[in-house]
Design an enzyme around this catalytic site. Structure first.
Site, PDB file in Angstrom:
ATOM      1  N   ASP A   1       0.800  -1.173   0.022  1.00  0.00           N
ATOM      2  CA  ASP A   1       0.028  -0.206   0.108  1.00  0.00           C
ATOM      3  C   ASP A   1       0.820   1.081   0.028  1.00  0.00           C
ATOM      4  O   ASP A   1       2.069   1.111   0.250  1.00  0.00           O
ATOM      5  CB  ASP A   1      -0.905   0.015   1.287  1.00  0.00           C
ATOM      6  CG  ASP A   1      -0.380  -0.586   2.403  1.00  0.00           C
ATOM      7  OD1 ASP A   1       0.916  -0.503   2.621  1.00  0.00           O
ATOM      8  OD2 ASP A   1      -1.159  -0.905   3.580  1.00  0.00           O
TER       9      ASP A   1
ATOM     10  N   ASN B   1      -7.710  -3.277  14.551  1.00  0.00           N
ATOM     11  CA  ASN B   1      -9.144  -3.797  14.235  1.00  0.00           C
ATOM     12  C   ASN B   1      -9.033  -4.860  13.535  1.00  0.00           C
ATOM     13  O   ASN B   1     -10.085  -5.167  12.568  1.00  0.00           O
ATOM     14  CB  ASN B   1      -9.757  -2.358  13.373  1.00  0.00           C
ATOM     15  CG  ASN B   1      -9.167  -1.852  12.329  1.00  0.00           C
ATOM     16  OD1 ASN B   1      -8.066  -2.569  11.969  1.00  0.00           O
ATOM     17  ND2 ASN B   1      -9.690  -0.717  11.940  1.00  0.00           N
TER      18      ASN B   1
ATOM     19  N   HIS C   1      -7.257  -4.999  10.604  1.00  0.00           N
ATOM     20  CA  HIS C   1      -7.051  -4.592   9.067  1.00  0.00           C
ATOM     21  C   HIS C   1      -5.799  -5.284   8.577  1.00  0.00           C
ATOM     22  O   HIS C   1      -4.883  -5.658   9.250  1.00  0.00           O
ATOM     23  CB  HIS C   1      -7.158  -3.164   8.873  1.00  0.00           C
ATOM     24  CG  HIS C   1      -6.049  -2.352   9.350  1.00  0.00           C
ATOM     25  ND1 HIS C   1      -6.191  -1.192   9.903  1.00  0.00           N
ATOM     26  CD2 HIS C   1      -4.758  -2.583   9.293  1.00  0.00           C
ATOM     27  CE1 HIS C   1      -4.856  -0.570  10.152  1.00  0.00           C
ATOM     28  NE2 HIS C   1      -4.188  -1.529   9.756  1.00  0.00           N
TER      29      HIS C   1
ATOM     30  N   GLU D   1     -10.160  -2.118   5.737  1.00  0.00           N
ATOM     31  CA  GLU D   1     -10.516  -1.929   7.013  1.00  0.00           C
ATOM     32  C   GLU D   1     -11.753  -2.864   7.098  1.00  0.00           C
ATOM     33  O   GLU D   1     -12.446  -3.343   6.111  1.00  0.00           O
ATOM     34  CB  GLU D   1     -10.922  -0.608   7.152  1.00  0.00           C
ATOM     35  CG  GLU D   1      -9.919   0.424   6.847  1.00  0.00           C
ATOM     36  CD  GLU D   1      -8.943   0.571   7.993  1.00  0.00           C
ATOM     37  OE1 GLU D   1      -9.306  -0.105   9.137  1.00  0.00           O
ATOM     38  OE2 GLU D   1      -8.236   1.276   7.966  1.00  0.00           O
TER      39      GLU D   1
HETATM   40  C1  F6R Z   1       1.396  -1.680   6.246  1.00  0.00           C
HETATM   41  C2  F6R Z   1       0.124  -1.987   6.405  1.00  0.00           C
HETATM   42  C3  F6R Z   1      -0.670  -1.997   7.509  1.00  0.00           C
HETATM   43  C4  F6R Z   1       0.270  -2.413   8.937  1.00  0.00           C
HETATM   44  C5  F6R Z   1      -0.791  -2.538  10.022  1.00  0.00           C
HETATM   45  C6  F6R Z   1       0.215  -2.574  11.283  1.00  0.00           C
HETATM   46  O1  F6R Z   1       2.014  -1.504   4.890  1.00  0.00           O
HETATM   47  O2  F6R Z   1      -0.554  -2.393   5.260  1.00  0.00           O
HETATM   48  O3  F6R Z   1      -1.834  -3.052   7.406  1.00  0.00           O
HETATM   49  O4  F6R Z   1       0.827  -3.669   8.626  1.00  0.00           O
HETATM   50  O5  F6R Z   1      -1.390  -1.004  10.371  1.00  0.00           O
HETATM   51  O6  F6R Z   1       1.078  -1.552  11.368  1.00  0.00           O
HETATM   52  P1  F6R Z   1       1.831  -1.890  12.633  1.00  0.00           P
HETATM   53  O7  F6R Z   1       3.070  -2.857  12.308  1.00  0.00           O
HETATM   54  O8  F6R Z   1       2.459  -0.408  12.616  1.00  0.00           O
HETATM   55  O9  F6R Z   1       1.371  -2.005  13.886  1.00  0.00           O
END
Ligand code: F6R
Length: 250
Positions: free
Chosen positions: A67, A136, A138, A143
């Site tokens: 992303d 959550n 995701h 989401e």
């Molecule tokens: C990152 C991504 C997000 C993260 C998620 C967890 O490329 O796609 O889905 O993997 O938000 O983030 P952290 O590791 O910062 O808790």
């Protein structure tokens, strides 16, 4: 799903890095799907260290990233392209033209997403997709409530995700509201998936994703339907799984 428990963040990072290094050694011209966020930083650091020691080379590897924020240039310190350069690409022998991150400044974001799906197809698909997980549930920027059937697409970030990402910006208003993201369909198309999770604040999401119902309210729960998923977590992130008696590896 294989679930590995590691004592802490460093052990988790080493374990996840060893799985990625193994994939690279087994298929040196393969395609890695990469993630950003705070969880993978340690595993990228480990891969860089092993590369410097001559253990693993990336010269033939191609990468695609999950992303990117819409509206941020690749030079912006919070862009995911910048993150990847800083934590991995600038320190290994990967060819710049083999690293693919969605362009947050694309004049036509929908066309950028469609081109990314074509690119993944042309590369022959993703061999190993690395994922982190949001509080959550995701994965990438998919989401709760998002359509499981989508490929790469433009997403509107939830308030909770904006809150979580705020720590990287000076002010909440600076956090982008939209992103380009691989969809659940793209992620499920990977041949192997590696999920990394760390910290007690992820324990509930991990439990729901692994042992709860498969539901669009917990996007990561779809991973239960993938034939080859490995989850590597520290004890804190796996605490609810353990409490509820979900079997772990080893
Ligand atoms: C990152 C991504 C997000 C993260 C998620 C967890 O490329 O796609 O889905 O993997 O938000 O983030 P952290 O590791 O910062 O808790």
């Amino acid at each position: 799903m294989r679930i590995y428990e590691c004592a802490g963040y460093d052990a988790m990072s080493r374990q996840a890095a060893s799985l990625i290094a193994a994939q690279v050694l087994l298929k040196p011209e393969g395609v890695l799907g990469l993630a950003t966020g705070s969880t993978p930083i340690g595993l990228y650091r480990q891969l860089v260290a092993w590369h410097r020691q001559g253990v693993v080379r990336f010269a033939g590897i191609r990468t695609v990233n999950l992303d990117e924020y819409l509206g941020l240039p690749p030079t912006h310190q919070q862009s995911y392209r910048y993150f990847m350069q800083q934590h991995l690409f600038d320190h290994i022998d990967i060819k710049a033209e083999n690293t693919h991150v969605l362009n947050g400044l694309a004049p036509d974001p929908q066309a950028e997403c469609a081109a990314f799906d074509r690119l993944i197809r042309d590369l022959g698909g993703v061999d190993l997709q690395l994922l982190g997980m949001g509080h959550n549930g995701h994965i990438a920027f998919n989401e709760p409530g998002d359509n499981f059937g989508l490929g790469t697409h433009v997403v509107t970030l939830s308030e909770r995700t904006i809150d979580a990402n705020q720590r990287f910006f000076d002010r909440r208003e600076q956090v982008p509201r939209h992103a380009l993201s691989m969809g659940i369909k793209s992620i499920m198309g990977a041949r192997r998936i590696l999920v990394v999770v760390s910290g007690a604040d992820k324990a509930e999401a991990v439990y729901q994703a692994v042992a709860g119902r498969v539901t669009d309210q917990v996007p990561a729960s779809i991973l239960q339907l993938h034939p080859d998923v490995t989850l590597v977590g520290d004890t804190a992130a796996l605490s609810k799984l353990k409490k509820e008696g979900v079997p772990l590896c080893g």
